[in-house]
Write a protein that holds these residues in place. Structure first.
Motif, PDB file in Angstrom:
ATOM      1  N   TYR A 122     -14.502  -7.926  -5.941  1.00 52.24           N
ATOM      2  CA  TYR A 122     -15.082  -6.583  -5.826  1.00 52.24           C
ATOM      3  C   TYR A 122     -16.234  -6.345  -6.799  1.00 52.24           C
ATOM      4  CZ  TYR A 122     -10.931  -5.317  -3.089  1.00 52.24           C
ATOM      5  OH  TYR A 122      -9.941  -5.255  -2.125  1.00 52.24           O
ATOM      6  N   ASN A 153      -9.213   2.043  -4.856  1.00 48.82           N
ATOM      7  CA  ASN A 153     -10.438   1.557  -4.215  1.00 48.82           C
ATOM      8  C   ASN A 153     -10.401   0.052  -3.965  1.00 48.82           C
ATOM      9  OD1 ASN A 153     -11.826   4.177  -4.256  1.00 48.82           O
ATOM     10  ND2 ASN A 153     -11.906   3.860  -6.475  1.00 48.82           N
ATOM     11  N   VAL A 154      -9.229  -0.424  -3.517  1.00 46.19           N
ATOM     12  CA  VAL A 154      -9.081  -1.812  -3.079  1.00 46.19           C
ATOM     13  C   VAL A 154      -8.340  -1.791  -1.741  1.00 46.19           C
ATOM     14  CG1 VAL A 154      -9.036  -2.750  -5.433  1.00 46.19           C
ATOM     15  CG2 VAL A 154      -6.890  -2.084  -4.322  1.00 46.19           C
ATOM     16  N   ASP A 155      -8.387  -2.921  -1.012  1.00 48.97           N
ATOM     17  CA  ASP A 155      -7.683  -2.960   0.268  1.00 48.97           C
ATOM     18  C   ASP A 155      -6.495  -3.914   0.176  1.00 48.97           C
ATOM     19  OD1 ASP A 155      -8.711  -5.737   1.651  1.00 48.97           O
ATOM     20  OD2 ASP A 155     -10.284  -4.790   0.450  1.00 48.97           O
ATOM     21  N   ILE A 156      -5.448  -3.583   0.886  1.00 49.94           N
ATOM     22  CA  ILE A 156      -4.192  -4.307   0.794  1.00 49.94           C
ATOM     23  C   ILE A 156      -4.344  -5.756   1.248  1.00 49.94           C
ATOM     24  CG2 ILE A 156      -3.472  -3.468   3.066  1.00 49.94           C
ATOM     25  CD1 ILE A 156      -1.189  -4.294   0.048  1.00 49.94           C
ATOM     26  N   GLU A 157      -5.163  -6.008   2.281  1.00 50.84           N
ATOM     27  CA  GLU A 157      -5.303  -7.376   2.780  1.00 50.84           C
ATOM     28  C   GLU A 157      -5.869  -8.299   1.709  1.00 50.84           C
ATOM     29  OE1 GLU A 157      -6.436  -4.725   4.334  1.00 50.84           O
ATOM     30  OE2 GLU A 157      -5.091  -4.582   6.075  1.00 50.84           O
ATOM     31  N   GLN A 158      -6.866  -7.809   0.987  1.00 47.70           N
ATOM     32  CA  GLN A 158      -7.463  -8.626  -0.065  1.00 47.70           C
ATOM     33  C   GLN A 158      -6.482  -8.822  -1.220  1.00 47.70           C
ATOM     34  OE1 GLN A 158      -9.478 -11.079  -1.073  1.00 47.70           O
ATOM     35  NE2 GLN A 158     -11.317  -9.900  -0.526  1.00 47.70           N
ATOM     36  N   ALA A 173       0.846  -1.186   0.000  1.00 46.17           N
ATOM     37  CA  ALA A 173       0.000   0.000   0.000  1.00 46.17           C
ATOM     38  C   ALA A 173       0.888   1.245   0.000  1.00 46.17           C
ATOM     39  CB  ALA A 173      -0.903  -0.004   1.230  1.00 46.17           C
ATOM     40  N   VAL A 190      -2.879   0.673  -4.034  1.00 45.46           N
ATOM     41  CA  VAL A 190      -2.180  -0.596  -3.820  1.00 45.46           C
ATOM     42  C   VAL A 190      -1.372  -0.879  -5.078  1.00 45.46           C
ATOM     43  CG1 VAL A 190      -2.411  -3.096  -3.527  1.00 45.46           C
ATOM     44  CG2 VAL A 190      -3.861  -1.535  -2.197  1.00 45.46           C
TER      45      VAL A 190
END
Length: 230
Positions: free
Chosen positions: A164, A142-147, A100, A120
């Motif tokens: 998503y 608009n995404v998260d690092i964990e995913q 990230a 990311v």
């Protein structure tokens, strides 16, 4: 037609029908004897084939037939896995990193986004038949690092659609040719004399028209031939 052009035409036909990538043509001495001409005439004929991209000269080795470039259409929809899987090519994705970040000033200005916009960044190496062909730096919004750290192989866009519901459409695309860096040569298993194509692509969400991804790909120019549809 000039004698050397006649020879080039005949050799061109033989390359398409009798040779495979990596094969060596007969020596220029052998070709001169075969066509009953001097070696200068043969060399001019071979020059035509080099300019056509059909063969490459190697000092001490000879004239080697190169592989036919892969036609890569920069159309919509268009992403690496989608484009090449249609051709039945064996593909692999190697994830080189995922982290990230916030946009650097130059990229933020180019994309007209705020400096603190979260992104990311995923780095991948795409391989065709187990041979590295393309390095891609994906900037995802608009995404998260964990995913995204769960992405390990296959199509990145399919992964985004699965997790998503994102569907992407290609936007502005810019291309330029340049010589590779030492690190790019190492990662792509290529010599410094082969140029690379650097492609900057924007992908937008069909649902909202918001920027989903800004991708920078570095591809071996001896593997791909790009076409742009109107």
């Amino acid at each position: 037609m000039a004698v050397y052009l006649n020879i080039a035409t005949q050799l061109r036909d033989e390359i398409h029908t009798q040779y495979a990538a990596g094969d060596l043509l007969p020596s220029e001495h052998q070709l001169a004897k075969r066509f009953n001409v001097n070696r200068h005439t043969v060399r001019r004929a071979v020059d035509e084939l080099v300019q056509d991209g059909l063969i490459r000269r190697f000092q001490g080795l000879g004239n080697q037939v190169v592989s036919t470039p892969i036609d890569y259409a920069l159309d919509n929809p268009s992403c690496f896995t989608y484009n090449l899987s249609k051709k039945g090519l064996p593909l692999d994705t190697v994830v080189l990193g995922c982290k990230a970040e916030t946009l650097n000033p130059l990229l933020a200005e180019k994309l007209d986004l705020a400096l603190d916009t979260p992104v990311v960044v995923i780095k991948t190496c795409r391989c065709i038949d187990n041979k590295p062909s393309t390095l891609i730096r994906h900037h995802l919004f608009n995404v998260d690092i964990e995913q995204m750290q769960r992405f390990a192989s296959g199509s990145l866009h399919q992964f985004l659609h699965k997790h998503y519901g994102y569907e992407a459409t290609r936007g502005n695309t810019r291309l330029r040719a340049r010589m590779p860096t030492f690190d790019e040569c190492r990662q792509l298993a290529m010599g410094r004399g082969i140029p690379v194509m650097e492609i900057h692509s924007r992908y937008y969400l069909k649902q909202t028209s918001h920027l989903m991804e800004y991708a920078i790909s570095i591809s071996r120019s001896d593997i791909f031939e790009y076409s742009v549809e109107p």
